[in-house]
Design a protein around this motif. Structure first.
Motif, mmCIF file in Angstrom:
data_model
loop_
_atom_site.group_PDB
_atom_site.id
_atom_site.type_symbol
_atom_site.label_atom_id
_atom_site.label_comp_id
_atom_site.label_asym_id
_atom_site.label_seq_id
_atom_site.Cartn_x
_atom_site.Cartn_y
_atom_site.Cartn_z
ATOM 1 N N SER A 193 0.820 -1.215 0.000
ATOM 2 C CA SER A 193 0.000 0.000 0.000
ATOM 3 C C SER A 193 0.851 1.260 0.000
ATOM 4 O O SER A 193 0.357 2.351 -0.295
ATOM 5 N N HIS A 194 2.140 1.134 0.321
ATOM 6 C CA HIS A 194 3.048 2.285 0.274
ATOM 7 C C HIS A 194 3.513 2.478 -1.169
ATOM 8 O O HIS A 194 4.585 2.034 -1.567
ATOM 9 N N LYS A 195 2.699 3.157 -1.948
ATOM 10 C CA LYS A 195 2.993 3.315 -3.369
ATOM 11 C C LYS A 195 3.975 4.446 -3.643
ATOM 12 O O LYS A 195 4.677 4.444 -4.644
ATOM 13 N N TRP A 266 6.010 6.431 -8.115
ATOM 14 C CA TRP A 266 4.723 5.855 -7.714
ATOM 15 C C TRP A 266 4.709 4.406 -8.196
ATOM 16 O O TRP A 266 4.884 4.137 -9.372
ATOM 17 N N ILE A 267 4.534 3.481 -7.268
ATOM 18 C CA ILE A 267 4.597 2.057 -7.597
ATOM 19 C C ILE A 267 3.191 1.482 -7.681
ATOM 20 O O ILE A 267 2.414 1.560 -6.728
ATOM 21 N N ASP A 268 2.855 0.927 -8.826
ATOM 22 C CA ASP A 268 1.546 0.299 -9.023
ATOM 23 C C ASP A 268 1.683 -1.202 -8.842
ATOM 24 O O ASP A 268 2.449 -1.860 -9.554
ATOM 25 N N SER A 269 0.931 -1.752 -7.880
ATOM 26 C CA SER A 269 1.015 -3.190 -7.611
ATOM 27 C C SER A 269 0.638 -4.010 -8.829
ATOM 28 O O SER A 269 1.093 -5.140 -9.006
ATOM 29 N N GLY A 272 3.220 -5.818 -10.955
ATOM 30 C CA GLY A 272 3.774 -7.112 -10.558
ATOM 31 C C GLY A 272 5.230 -7.085 -10.157
ATOM 32 O O GLY A 272 5.760 -8.052 -9.648
ATOM 33 N N THR A 273 5.922 -5.971 -10.408
ATOM 34 C CA THR A 273 7.322 -5.834 -10.018
ATOM 35 C C THR A 273 7.512 -4.461 -9.387
ATOM 36 O O THR A 273 6.566 -3.685 -9.272
ATOM 37 N N THR A 274 8.723 -4.146 -8.996
ATOM 38 C CA THR A 274 8.987 -2.826 -8.441
ATOM 39 C C THR A 274 9.273 -1.803 -9.530
ATOM 40 O O THR A 274 9.746 -0.710 -9.250
ATOM 41 N N ARG A 275 9.019 -2.117 -10.775
ATOM 42 C CA ARG A 275 9.082 -1.103 -11.814
ATOM 43 C C ARG A 275 8.018 -0.063 -11.490
ATOM 44 O O ARG A 275 6.932 -0.392 -11.036
ATOM 45 N N SER A 276 8.316 1.196 -11.748
ATOM 46 C CA SER A 276 7.452 2.248 -11.258
ATOM 47 C C SER A 276 7.302 3.354 -12.291
ATOM 48 O O SER A 276 7.993 3.389 -13.304
ATOM 49 N N SER A 277 6.377 4.279 -12.007
ATOM 50 C CA SER A 277 6.164 5.410 -12.904
ATOM 51 C C SER A 277 6.670 6.687 -12.261
ATOM 52 O O SER A 277 6.714 6.807 -11.040
ATOM 53 N N VAL A 278 7.053 7.647 -13.106
ATOM 54 C CA VAL A 278 7.583 8.929 -12.623
ATOM 55 C C VAL A 278 6.603 10.038 -12.974
ATOM 56 O O VAL A 278 5.622 9.833 -13.698
#
Length: 294
Positions: A193-195, A266-269, A272-278
């Motif tokens: 939940s800590h995105k 910002w990490i979107d569950s 499926g990975t810790t790849r994230s958006s900026v």
């Protein structure tokens, strides 16, 4: 002669009877009852012996569950169905438990961060770190030699094309092994939940940090200004999130939008990975090849 043999035989019989009586009494006095359910629960566990549940192994965990000191859901390796079966067998409620995953506080792959010296030696981050910090321009950056992937027993970490570890959240059990093995202390365990997450640990000042890594946090304070009051603080040129306040506030993507380097993400569950958006103002890099060494 015969009487001596008879005497010896009688003595041995008497000694045997005496010892048997002593053992019987000791067995009764020293007997420790073990709940038979422990064995059953232990057999229903995955036998990973990873310690992610907070106790050293599946057998001690089974004992704790039967004693009511742990909940079946505390086993993060077992399947939800497996934990539900244990709860059903024991007649207890399976508490809802948020998934915890490992996250890496670094985005400095070889395509955006400089390596100032070529390391030659044992392929290990811990070994490289001993040699002048590993050769990376950023003293806090990931060395990319994969100790974390090697130590993960669940195949939850792989190295991408730029030498950065990627965590597969579905496979991650929060066993803490990657946290322990990383010589740069870049991994932490976070609830999904800590995105909002700061993917950097550099303490260098703005221009100096960016000189070594294009995606380093520059301490510009934009995220702190845009976030709910008190959520983000700049400490030693680095944005730091107060996750105690995070759980009390409504947090969205707003703090990342003006970050010029994309260090706060910002990490979107769903990924499926810790790849994230900026954020929208983060400078985008289309570079695929590694930066030159030196």
């Amino acid at each position: 002669m015969i009487s001596s043999i008879v005497t010896a035989a009688l003595f041995m019989v008497a000694l045997g009877v005496t010892l048997a009586v002593i053992l019987a009494i000791a067995n009764k006095k020293l007997f420790v009852y073990e709940d038979p359910r422990i064995e059953e629960v232990d057999e229903m566990l995955p036998q990973a012996q990873c310690g992610a549940c907070g106790v050293p192994g599946c057998r001690p965990f089974a004992e704790a569950v039967v004693a009511g000191q742990k909940n079946p859901s505390d086993c993060t390796v077992n399947t939800p169905e497996g934990n539900a079966a244990i709860a059903s067998y024991l007649g207890v409620d399976m508490h809802a438990k948020e998934k915890i995953v490992a996250r890496l506080a670094c985005k400095g792959g070889t395509h955006v961060a400089y390596t100032r010296a070529k390391y030659e030696g044992m392929k290990s981050c811990q070994a490289a770190a001993v040699v002048s910090g590993g050769g990376k321009g950023c003293n806090w950056g990931c060395l990319g030699l994969g100790d974390c992937a090697e130590v993960c027993d669940f195949d939850a970490i792989f190295m991408d094309e730029h030498g950065l570890p990627i965590v597969i959240e579905d496979k991650c059990t929060a066993c803490n092994d990657c946290v322990v093995v990383c010589p740069k202390d870049l991994f932490s365990l976070q609830p999904v939940s800590h995105k909002l997450f700061v993917a950097c640990k550099s303490l260098d000042e703005g221009d100096e940090a960016q000189h070594e890594c294009e995606v380093a946090c520059t301490g510009c304070e934009k995220c702190a200004v845009d976030a709910p009051a008190g959520l983000i603080e700049i400490k030693n040129n680095l944005a730091v999130i107060d996750y105690k306040k995070y759980d009390e506030l409504e947090v969205d993507r707003t703090p990342i939008e003006r970050c010029p380097t994309g260090a706060i993400v910002w990490i979107d569950s769903e990924l499926g990975t810790t790849r994230s958006s900026v954020g929208r103002e983060a400078k985008k890099s289309n570079r695929s090849e590694s930066l030159p060494i030196g």
